[in-house]
Motif scaffolding. Sequence first.
Motif, PDB file in Angstrom:
ATOM      1  N   GLY A 214     -14.813 111.781  91.160  1.00 45.68           N
ATOM      2  CA  GLY A 214     -13.727 110.876  91.548  1.00 45.68           C
ATOM      3  C   GLY A 214     -12.890 110.354  90.403  1.00 45.68           C
ATOM      4  O   GLY A 214     -11.830 109.773  90.623  1.00 45.68           O
ATOM      5  N   GLU A 215     -13.338 110.523  89.149  1.00 45.71           N
ATOM      6  CA  GLU A 215     -12.548 110.122  87.984  1.00 45.71           C
ATOM      7  C   GLU A 215     -11.674 111.309  87.572  1.00 45.71           C
ATOM      8  O   GLU A 215     -12.139 112.453  87.533  1.00 45.71           O
ATOM      9  CB  GLU A 215     -13.445 109.705  86.829  1.00 45.71           C
ATOM     10  CG  GLU A 215     -14.649 108.860  87.227  1.00 45.71           C
ATOM     11  CD  GLU A 215     -14.302 107.472  87.734  1.00 45.71           C
ATOM     12  OE1 GLU A 215     -13.328 107.350  88.508  1.00 45.71           O
ATOM     13  OE2 GLU A 215     -15.014 106.529  87.376  1.00 45.71           O
ATOM     14  N   VAL A 216     -10.416 111.039  87.219  1.00 47.39           N
ATOM     15  CA  VAL A 216      -9.427 112.116  87.103  1.00 47.39           C
ATOM     16  C   VAL A 216      -8.589 111.965  85.834  1.00 47.39           C
ATOM     17  O   VAL A 216      -8.303 110.852  85.388  1.00 47.39           O
ATOM     18  CB  VAL A 216      -8.478 112.107  88.328  1.00 47.39           C
ATOM     19  CG1 VAL A 216      -7.433 113.199  88.227  1.00 47.39           C
ATOM     20  CG2 VAL A 216      -9.266 112.240  89.620  1.00 47.39           C
ATOM     21  N   ARG A 217      -8.199 113.120  85.279  1.00 48.64           N
ATOM     22  CA  ARG A 217      -7.193 113.140  84.204  1.00 48.64           C
ATOM     23  C   ARG A 217      -6.282 114.336  84.429  1.00 48.64           C
ATOM     24  O   ARG A 217      -6.737 115.409  84.829  1.00 48.64           O
ATOM     25  CB  ARG A 217      -7.857 113.222  82.837  1.00 48.64           C
ATOM     26  CG  ARG A 217      -6.857 113.197  81.670  1.00 48.64           C
ATOM     27  CD  ARG A 217      -7.547 112.895  80.367  1.00 48.64           C
ATOM     28  NE  ARG A 217      -6.688 113.145  79.210  1.00 48.64           N
ATOM     29  CZ  ARG A 217      -6.999 112.835  77.965  1.00 48.64           C
ATOM     30  NH1 ARG A 217      -8.174 112.267  77.707  1.00 48.64           N
ATOM     31  NH2 ARG A 217      -6.172 113.097  76.973  1.00 48.64           N
ATOM     32  N   THR A 218      -4.996 114.146  84.175  1.00 47.44           N
ATOM     33  CA  THR A 218      -4.008 115.186  84.441  1.00 47.44           C
ATOM     34  C   THR A 218      -3.202 115.513  83.195  1.00 47.44           C
ATOM     35  O   THR A 218      -3.116 114.718  82.256  1.00 47.44           O
ATOM     36  CB  THR A 218      -3.030 114.732  85.539  1.00 47.44           C
ATOM     37  OG1 THR A 218      -2.274 113.602  85.066  1.00 47.44           O
ATOM     38  CG2 THR A 218      -3.753 114.359  86.811  1.00 47.44           C
ATOM     39  N   LEU A 219      -2.598 116.684  83.236  1.00 47.98           N
ATOM     40  CA  LEU A 219      -1.623 117.084  82.222  1.00 47.98           C
ATOM     41  C   LEU A 219      -0.652 118.055  82.870  1.00 47.98           C
ATOM     42  O   LEU A 219      -1.040 118.885  83.697  1.00 47.98           O
ATOM     43  CB  LEU A 219      -2.300 117.766  81.026  1.00 47.98           C
ATOM     44  CG  LEU A 219      -1.342 118.168  79.889  1.00 47.98           C
ATOM     45  CD1 LEU A 219      -0.836 116.934  79.149  1.00 47.98           C
ATOM     46  CD2 LEU A 219      -2.009 119.130  78.912  1.00 47.98           C
ATOM     47  N   GLY A 220       0.622 117.956  82.485  1.00 50.37           N
ATOM     48  CA  GLY A 220       1.625 118.896  82.977  1.00 50.37           C
ATOM     49  C   GLY A 220       1.871 118.763  84.472  1.00 50.37           C
ATOM     50  O   GLY A 220       1.585 117.735  85.083  1.00 50.37           O
TER      51      GLY A 220
END
Length: 349
Positions: A214-220
């Motif tokens: 449930g923990e998230v990190r994004t790029l682009g």
Amino acid sequence: MTSGKMKPARVVIISVFWALVMAALAGCSFQDEEKIWEISGGIFGTTYHINVVLPEDEARLQTLADGIETALNDVDASMSTWKTDSELSVLNRKQDQSGWTPLSPALFEVIQRAQEISALTDGAFDITIGPVVNLWGFGPEARLEKAPSEQELAVRMAATGWEKLELDEQRQAIRSQQPQYIDLSGIAKGYGVDVVARYLDSEGVQAYLVEIGGEVRTLGRKPGGDAWRLAVEEPTEDARQVNKVVALSGQAMATSGDYRNYYESQGLRYSHTIDPDTGKPISHKLASVTVLADDCMTADALATAFNVMGYERAASLATRENIPAYFIVRGDNGFETHQTPAFSSYVVQ
């Protein structure tokens, strides 16, 4: 944290995104040269799903899957309180912690960031609260048949205190005049997300969504140029519903709530989130809080701290520090939602 029995990492192509986070969201259009691939597996007693935007290349995808699994296993081997041979467990067993103990760069980084969050939140985030968490039955110790006595609680509370930890950045070492039991469950999962993101960065992946438990990190962005759309869940126990949708591109997101991890004893419900001030499970009306940050370990720790603090205190701090935060509060007529000014620019519905 525990890894349990690891599932082998899988690589699959997806056209409908991971249901938990992407439920009820708009679909995406794919370019011929790039597709979204999912790499998934198990770690920390939960699952991970990593979406990467790449041309079809089976060998590269398998290399990424193997690298991700190795990176996460390294975090678990360092920071788990469930593994007796982890670096953290070995530290916690030391009866004399007054001398400087060298730490691995990863463990030092996480403890140092945890201490910074503790200072920012006046101790609402406290990695030394582990003995009390265990006493309430949410750690490696057996779950209690009934709530601990005030005397038992006082003994455990006397052994805690984030201010008692000393760090030496030059030595990359830690010490404490009084032995401490450190529990990183409120930050290490977010750090695991960051570790995967760093690995993907090093491999030249320019667009991804990393999710662990449930923990998230994004790029682009996704093929077609859309940002990654993520759902903030309605804090209900039975059915999973979307409360809010945010669009992210380069940010991390973490949510903390009392609606999943709890147990009931003698007619009372006990949340897994312990207030370091009282040593008791939180009992306020804040059902969940979602925090955005540049890195996931910061979002993870802040979400935990805000959940401890309750809505009024947490919202005041988040607004003052310009932290994007979204609060779902139990009201007399259902849930009430509140967001800081910094959060509003990410909301799409």
